[in-house]
Scaffold this motif. Structure first.
Motif, PDB file in Angstrom:
ATOM      1  N   UNK A 153      12.768  -2.375   4.790  1.00  0.00           N
ATOM      2  CA  UNK A 153      11.580  -1.862   4.114  1.00  0.00           C
ATOM      3  C   UNK A 153      11.527  -0.336   4.165  1.00  0.00           C
ATOM      4  N   UNK A 154      11.879   0.264   5.273  1.00  0.00           N
ATOM      5  CA  UNK A 154      11.853   1.720   5.355  1.00  0.00           C
ATOM      6  C   UNK A 154      12.851   2.343   4.375  1.00  0.00           C
ATOM      7  N   UNK A 155      13.994   1.687   4.179  1.00  0.00           N
ATOM      8  CA  UNK A 155      14.977   2.185   3.210  1.00  0.00           C
ATOM      9  C   UNK A 155      14.438   2.055   1.789  1.00  0.00           C
ATOM     10  N   UNK A 156      13.735   0.963   1.526  1.00  0.00           N
ATOM     11  CA  UNK A 156      13.127   0.763   0.208  1.00  0.00           C
ATOM     12  C   UNK A 156      12.081   1.846  -0.066  1.00  0.00           C
ATOM     13  N   UNK A 157      11.221   2.098   0.902  1.00  0.00           N
ATOM     14  CA  UNK A 157      10.174   3.107   0.733  1.00  0.00           C
ATOM     15  C   UNK A 157      10.795   4.485   0.524  1.00  0.00           C
ATOM     16  N   UNK A 158      11.823   4.806   1.293  1.00  0.00           N
ATOM     17  CA  UNK A 158      12.477   6.111   1.167  1.00  0.00           C
ATOM     18  C   UNK A 158      13.086   6.282  -0.224  1.00  0.00           C
ATOM     19  N   UNK A 159      13.710   5.230  -0.744  1.00  0.00           N
ATOM     20  CA  UNK A 159      14.320   5.309  -2.071  1.00  0.00           C
ATOM     21  C   UNK A 159      13.260   5.455  -3.156  1.00  0.00           C
ATOM     22  N   UNK A 160      12.164   4.730  -3.025  1.00  0.00           N
ATOM     23  CA  UNK A 160      11.077   4.845  -4.004  1.00  0.00           C
ATOM     24  C   UNK A 160      10.433   6.231  -3.938  1.00  0.00           C
ATOM     25  N   UNK A 161      10.346   6.788  -2.733  1.00  0.00           N
ATOM     26  CA  UNK A 161       9.774   8.130  -2.578  1.00  0.00           C
ATOM     27  C   UNK A 161      10.647   9.160  -3.293  1.00  0.00           C
ATOM     28  N   UNK A 162      11.953   9.057  -3.117  1.00  0.00           N
ATOM     29  CA  UNK A 162      12.860   9.984  -3.802  1.00  0.00           C
ATOM     30  C   UNK A 162      12.742   9.841  -5.308  1.00  0.00           C
ATOM     31  N   UNK A 163      12.654   8.585  -5.766  1.00  0.00           N
ATOM     32  CA  UNK A 163      12.545   8.350  -7.204  1.00  0.00           C
ATOM     33  C   UNK A 163      11.235   8.888  -7.769  1.00  0.00           C
ATOM     34  N   UNK A 164      10.166   8.760  -6.992  1.00  0.00           N
ATOM     35  CA  UNK A 164       8.864   9.210  -7.470  1.00  0.00           C
ATOM     36  C   UNK A 164       8.768  10.735  -7.520  1.00  0.00           C
ATOM     37  N   UNK A 165       9.594  11.413  -6.732  1.00  0.00           N
ATOM     38  CA  UNK A 165       9.555  12.875  -6.681  1.00  0.00           C
ATOM     39  C   UNK A 165      10.417  13.515  -7.758  1.00  0.00           C
ATOM     40  N   UNK A 166      11.224  12.722  -8.440  1.00  0.00           N
ATOM     41  CA  UNK A 166      12.078  13.256  -9.501  1.00  0.00           C
ATOM     42  C   UNK A 166      11.234  13.581 -10.735  1.00  0.00           C
ATOM     43  N   UNK A 167      11.615  14.601 -11.388  1.00  0.00           N
ATOM     44  CA  UNK A 167      10.919  14.999 -12.626  1.00  0.00           C
ATOM     45  C   UNK A 167      11.812  14.756 -13.843  1.00  0.00           C
ATOM     46  N   UNK A 184       0.842  -1.207   0.000  1.00  0.00           N
ATOM     47  CA  UNK A 184       0.000   0.000   0.000  1.00  0.00           C
ATOM     48  C   UNK A 184       0.871   1.249   0.000  1.00  0.00           C
ATOM     49  N   UNK A 185       1.941   1.237   0.784  1.00  0.00           N
ATOM     50  CA  UNK A 185       2.851   2.382   0.828  1.00  0.00           C
ATOM     51  C   UNK A 185       3.566   2.551  -0.513  1.00  0.00           C
ATOM     52  N   UNK A 186       3.917   1.440  -1.139  1.00  0.00           N
ATOM     53  CA  UNK A 186       4.613   1.492  -2.430  1.00  0.00           C
ATOM     54  C   UNK A 186       3.693   2.028  -3.514  1.00  0.00           C
ATOM     55  N   UNK A 187       2.467   1.528  -3.540  1.00  0.00           N
ATOM     56  CA  UNK A 187       1.505   1.988  -4.557  1.00  0.00           C
ATOM     57  C   UNK A 187       1.165   3.464  -4.376  1.00  0.00           C
ATOM     58  N   UNK A 188       1.117   3.905  -3.136  1.00  0.00           N
ATOM     59  CA  UNK A 188       0.791   5.308  -2.865  1.00  0.00           C
ATOM     60  C   UNK A 188       1.829   6.253  -3.457  1.00  0.00           C
ATOM     61  N   UNK A 189       3.012   5.736  -3.713  1.00  0.00           N
ATOM     62  CA  UNK A 189       4.081   6.534  -4.321  1.00  0.00           C
ATOM     63  C   UNK A 189       4.061   6.452  -5.842  1.00  0.00           C
ATOM     64  N   UNK A 190       3.102   5.687  -6.377  1.00  0.00           N
ATOM     65  CA  UNK A 190       3.073   5.472  -7.822  1.00  0.00           C
ATOM     66  C   UNK A 190       4.150   4.522  -8.282  1.00  0.00           C
ATOM     67  N   UNK A 191       4.659   3.732  -7.356  1.00  0.00           N
ATOM     68  CA  UNK A 191       5.749   2.806  -7.649  1.00  0.00           C
ATOM     69  C   UNK A 191       5.228   1.371  -7.654  1.00  0.00           C
TER      70      UNK A 191
END
Length: 244
Positions: A230-244, A126-133
């Protein structure tokens, strides 16, 4: 030396003990790292010969730079086109069109550390999908066992088959387990699982890949008892999702 410590085969009694230990670690409160460490400790007590052999394998791999040359952050993630558990071909390009991807390598459906890892990843979906990842799993087993891995875990993401570790080899992740580990794991039908008798597995690894195809973060450790938190994975996906 205690007789148990000299045992080089897994008895039915100890196999059952390992199964019970896995279930206890799976259900315990705590982080993925704590679950993995608890299972590793139980394994050392129940099947010490295997734990000691893994330590020697890890030392050998570290001496030889195992996994060091896998794609690093800032480098392009090599593309793949691999069949999923239904036989449908899945490409990295098609996944990235939908957003950042966590590309995760697993040893096989039989590996308790992989099963603990994938369960924790599923709980974070759910956390991963919320990031569009999204997530994709890759393992060197035939379609039947990829399907079993997915269904046993109830994984909501593709499980891809990398037969003969072709893709893992291209990433410098494939390793030969060696004769000692092969003997200790002889109770596993590795040839049946993989469709070959090479006793080659990928180093378990996680790559967070941005929509531009570049690696944003990675976790590569020759010690398969360790995985990306898992928290490191979520943080990395969040950074990736915020990139333009």
């Amino acid at each position: 030396m205690p007789e148990q410590a000299m045992t080089t085969t897994l008895s039915p009694v100890n196999a059952e003990r390992l199964k019970e230990a896995f279930q206890q670690c799976r259900d315990m409160e705590g982080t993925l790292r704590e679950q993995l460490e608890a299972y590793a400790a139980a394994g050392r007590e129940i099947f010490p010969a295997y734990g000691e052999a893994v330590d020697r394998l890890v030392a050998r791999l570290n001496e030889n730079g195992g996994g060091e040359n896998a794609p690093r952050p800032g480098e392009m993630m090599p593309p793949f086109l691999l069949p999923d558990e239904t036989g449908r071909l899945v490409s990295l390009k098609s996944l990235l069109e939908q957003g950042p991807v966590a590309v995760m390598f697993y040893r096989g459906h039989w590996c308790p550390y992989c099963r603990l890892n994938v369960r924790a990843v599923i709980q974070a979906q759910d956390r991963i999908r919320a990031l569009g990842a999204q997530t994709v799993a890759i393992m060197p087993e035939t379609q039947a066992y990829a399907e079993k891995f997915k269904s046993d875990a109830n994984a909501p993401f593709p499980v891809l088959t990398d037969l003969d570790n072709g893709y893992a080899l291209s990433l410098n992740l494939a390793i030969w387990l060696g004769a000692e580990i092969q003997r200790l794991l002889s109770y596993q039908d590795m040839a049946g699982f993989q469709g070959n008798d090479g006793w080659v597995l990928p180093i378990p690894a996680t790559f967070v890949v941005g929509r531009d195809g570049l690696v944003k973060a990675r976790f590569v450790d020759p010690d398969f008892r360790k995985r990306m938190e898992i928290d490191d994975l979520i943080a990395a996906l969040k950074r990736a999702s915020e990139e333009r």
